[in-house]
Design an enzyme around this catalytic site. Structure first.
Site, PDB file in Angstrom:
ATOM      1  N   TYR A 181       9.656 123.793  47.734  1.00  0.00           N
ATOM      2  CA  TYR A 181       8.618 123.159  46.906  1.00  0.00           C
ATOM      3  C   TYR A 181       7.317 123.012  47.719  1.00  0.00           C
ATOM      4  O   TYR A 181       7.354 122.630  48.894  1.00  0.00           O
ATOM      5  CB  TYR A 181       9.121 121.785  46.422  1.00  0.00           C
ATOM      6  CG  TYR A 181       8.044 120.961  45.795  1.00  0.00           C
ATOM      7  CD1 TYR A 181       7.410 121.386  44.629  1.00  0.00           C
ATOM      8  CD2 TYR A 181       7.615 119.766  46.377  1.00  0.00           C
ATOM      9  CE1 TYR A 181       6.388 120.645  44.064  1.00  0.00           C
ATOM     10  CE2 TYR A 181       6.598 119.022  45.819  1.00  0.00           C
ATOM     11  CZ  TYR A 181       5.987 119.467  44.667  1.00  0.00           C
ATOM     12  OH  TYR A 181       4.968 118.752  44.104  1.00  0.00           O
TER      13      TYR A 181
ATOM     14  N   ARG B 123      10.336  94.719  49.463  1.00  0.00           N
ATOM     15  CA  ARG B 123      10.339  96.003  50.188  1.00  0.00           C
ATOM     16  C   ARG B 123      11.697  96.219  50.850  1.00  0.00           C
ATOM     17  O   ARG B 123      12.217  97.323  50.887  1.00  0.00           O
ATOM     18  CB  ARG B 123       9.214  96.044  51.242  1.00  0.00           C
ATOM     19  CG  ARG B 123       9.306  97.260  52.158  1.00  0.00           C
ATOM     20  CD  ARG B 123       8.005  97.646  52.857  1.00  0.00           C
ATOM     21  NE  ARG B 123       7.251  96.514  53.329  1.00  0.00           N
ATOM     22  CZ  ARG B 123       7.550  95.760  54.404  1.00  0.00           C
ATOM     23  NH1 ARG B 123       8.629  96.015  55.121  1.00  0.00           N
ATOM     24  NH2 ARG B 123       6.785  94.744  54.753  1.00  0.00           N
TER      25      ARG B 123
ATOM     26  N   ASP C  83      17.661 119.435  48.766  1.00  0.00           N
ATOM     27  CA  ASP C  83      16.883 118.971  47.620  1.00  0.00           C
ATOM     28  C   ASP C  83      17.657 119.395  46.364  1.00  0.00           C
ATOM     29  O   ASP C  83      17.768 120.571  46.061  1.00  0.00           O
ATOM     30  CB  ASP C  83      15.482 119.602  47.663  1.00  0.00           C
ATOM     31  CG  ASP C  83      14.579 119.098  46.535  1.00  0.00           C
ATOM     32  OD1 ASP C  83      15.098 118.770  45.451  1.00  0.00           O
ATOM     33  OD2 ASP C  83      13.342 119.078  46.733  1.00  0.00           O
TER      34      ASP C  83
ATOM     35  N   LYS D 223      11.954 114.138  37.693  1.00  0.00           N
ATOM     36  CA  LYS D 223      12.369 115.283  36.858  1.00  0.00           C
ATOM     37  C   LYS D 223      13.569 114.900  35.986  1.00  0.00           C
ATOM     38  O   LYS D 223      13.505 113.942  35.256  1.00  0.00           O
ATOM     39  CB  LYS D 223      12.639 116.477  37.770  1.00  0.00           C
ATOM     40  CG  LYS D 223      11.533 116.714  38.815  1.00  0.00           C
ATOM     41  CD  LYS D 223      10.261 117.154  38.158  1.00  0.00           C
ATOM     42  CE  LYS D 223       8.994 117.061  39.005  1.00  0.00           C
ATOM     43  NZ  LYS D 223       9.028 117.128  40.413  1.00  0.00           N
TER      44      LYS D 223
HETATM   45  C1  LIG Z   1      12.182 120.659  43.912  1.00  0.00           C
HETATM   46  C2  LIG Z   1      11.208 119.537  44.084  1.00  0.00           C
HETATM   47  N1  LIG Z   1      11.329 118.705  45.105  1.00  0.00           N
HETATM   48  C3  LIG Z   1      10.473 117.691  45.298  1.00  0.00           C
HETATM   49  C4  LIG Z   1       9.401 117.482  44.460  1.00  0.00           C
HETATM   50  C5  LIG Z   1       8.448 116.350  44.734  1.00  0.00           C
HETATM   51  O1  LIG Z   1       8.707 115.271  43.883  1.00  0.00           O
HETATM   52  P1  LIG Z   1       7.576 114.255  43.347  1.00  0.00           P
HETATM   53  O2  LIG Z   1       6.596 115.057  42.561  1.00  0.00           O
HETATM   54  O3  LIG Z   1       8.380 113.282  42.539  1.00  0.00           O
HETATM   55  O4  LIG Z   1       6.961 113.653  44.545  1.00  0.00           O
HETATM   56  C6  LIG Z   1       9.233 118.323  43.365  1.00  0.00           C
HETATM   57  C7  LIG Z   1       8.097 118.122  42.458  1.00  0.00           C
HETATM   58  O5  LIG Z   1       7.759 118.964  41.660  1.00  0.00           O
HETATM   59  C8  LIG Z   1      10.154 119.387  43.167  1.00  0.00           C
HETATM   60  O6  LIG Z   1      10.025 120.241  42.147  1.00  0.00           O
END
Ligand SMILES: Cc1ncc(COP(=O)(O)O)c(C=O)c1O
Length: 389
Positions: free
Chosen positions: A101, A49, A173, A198
């Protein structure tokens, strides 16, 4: 040290081969604990961890790509984002982009509020609105650009300048563009966040999140939280993201070109009401986009006339998978109202323009002509009566 171009860095990052064996693929250290030889001084690793050699290669690679001092790998994008918010304390305030998101929306509105951390949603494309939302206790300005799912563009430099004056940190992000297209830290941001699920991993086969910080002080605080909260990425999943990263450049090049072509095609189609793609000539954020990023990305959204037209379109489209997520080898068609933004609730969605007839398409690695032919036949199957409902 020689300064390499991005595509070279993807292959020649900190890891060339394993010193012990010569293995050119990073070994997967599936060990939770590490033997210590001396009671007074422990080795570099003691417990996974706190640090794991496979995860560490990924963390060093993303820091190198984003131009930050240290990277951190988490079990999902949401784990990375939630851990970043743990930098805040009771009484702090967050200014956050309104079409964030859905999962981030949920954390901010339903989790942080329980710990006395308040927020104001703003249209981040409007600098005056952001400025007006800043309070004496604002500690974070949170950006997502291009935004999800309406592909609005935030001027990262301008917002970072505002935040600095206000003494607030800036989080970006960067999931939609990746460091190959946009480097928020170079534009003045403090922390970059990713759903590595992604484009970075890219094959719809792993959940992962990454964070990169711009200085040593933040690195210390972030490491403390990663180790304390413990939402770390496993060695095997770290390896999957590392493998995905090696081909990021060629995957993105193909997918961005495909998205451009599909967006242009959709824009001319009479059954498509509106196309949202920052690479289009008439996108309101295009100039800012190309001042801070190299391209318009591989994700676009489009609106059909109404929900019935959308249902008919989805019943006929064959190539893209209809699924949550984006940034994969296969094209992914998503329905934000019921997928990524379901957590937002209908009223909030409608306020933000996320309608029941909006679809998001992430271009994959198929031949774009096949994708366009497929979309074209599905649009042809949408009855004109549905369009004029
Ligand atoms: C722009 C964006 N940020 C964060 C996330 C969250 O990521 P995760 O699904 O890997 O937890 C997503 C998920 O679709 C996303 O599209």
């Amino acid at each position: 040290m020689t300064k390499y171009e991005q595509d070279t860095l993807l292959i020649h990052n900190g890891f060339k081969y394993d010193a012990g064996t010569g293995a050119v693929s990073v070994p997967i250290y599936n060990s939770s604990t590490f033997h210590q030889v001396d009671v007074d001084s422990f080795g570099k690793y003691d417990y996974s961890r706190s640090g794991n050699p496979t995860r560490e290669v990924l963390e060093e690679t993303i820091a190198l790509l984003e131009g930050g001092v240290r990277g951190f790998a988490f079990a999902s994008g949401m784990a990375a984002i939630s851990t970043a918010f743990l930098l805040l304390s009771q009484g702090d305030h967050v200014v956050i982009t309104e079409d964030v998101y859905g999962g981030t929306f949920r954390v901010v509105t339903e989790v942080l509020t329980r710990y006395g951390i308040s927020h104001t949603f703003v249209d981040m494309t409007d600098i005056a609105q952001v400025e007006a939302a800043i309070q004496p206790n604002t500690k974070v300005i949170y950006m997502e650009t291009p935004s999800n799912p309406l592909l609005k563009i935030t001027d990262i430099r301008a917002i970072c300048e505002l935040a600095k004056k206000a003494g607030a940190l800036t989080f970006v992000d960067n999931t939609f563009l990746t460091p190959l297209s946009q480097k928020p830290l170079e534009l003045g941001a403090d922390i970059v966040l990713h759903s590595a699920t992604k484009f970075l991993a890219g094959h719809s086969d792993v959940m992962a999140g990454l964070a990169v910080v711009k200085d040593e002080e933040l690195a210390k605080r972030f490491y403390f939280l990663q180790n304390a909260f413990g939402a770390i990425l496993s060695p095997h999943d770290s390896w999957l993201v590392l493998r995905g990263l090696k081909t990021l450049h060629v995957r993105l090049q193909h997918s961005v070109a495909a998205a451009e072509k599909i967006a242009e095609y959709l824009q001319t189609h009479p059954k498509v009401k509106r196309v949202y793609y920052p690479g289009l000539a008439d996108h309101p954020g295009r100039d800012i986009q190309f001042a801070q990023a190299t391209d318009g990305g591989a994700v676009l959204s489009f609106e059909l006339e109404n929900e019935e037209a959308l249902r008919q379109f989805l019943a006929h489209v064959k190539l893209p998978v209809f699924a949550v997520s984006l940034g994969a080898v296969e094209s992914i068609l998503s329905y934000p109202a019921k997928m990524s933004h379901a957590a937002m609730g209908q009223e909030e969605r409608e306020k933000r323009g996320i309608s029941a007839s909006l679809l998001r398409l992430s271009a994959g690695l198929e031949n774009p002509n096949d994708l366009i032919r497929d979309i074209d036949q599905a649009l042809a199957a949408v009855e004109t009566s549905a369009v004029s409902l």
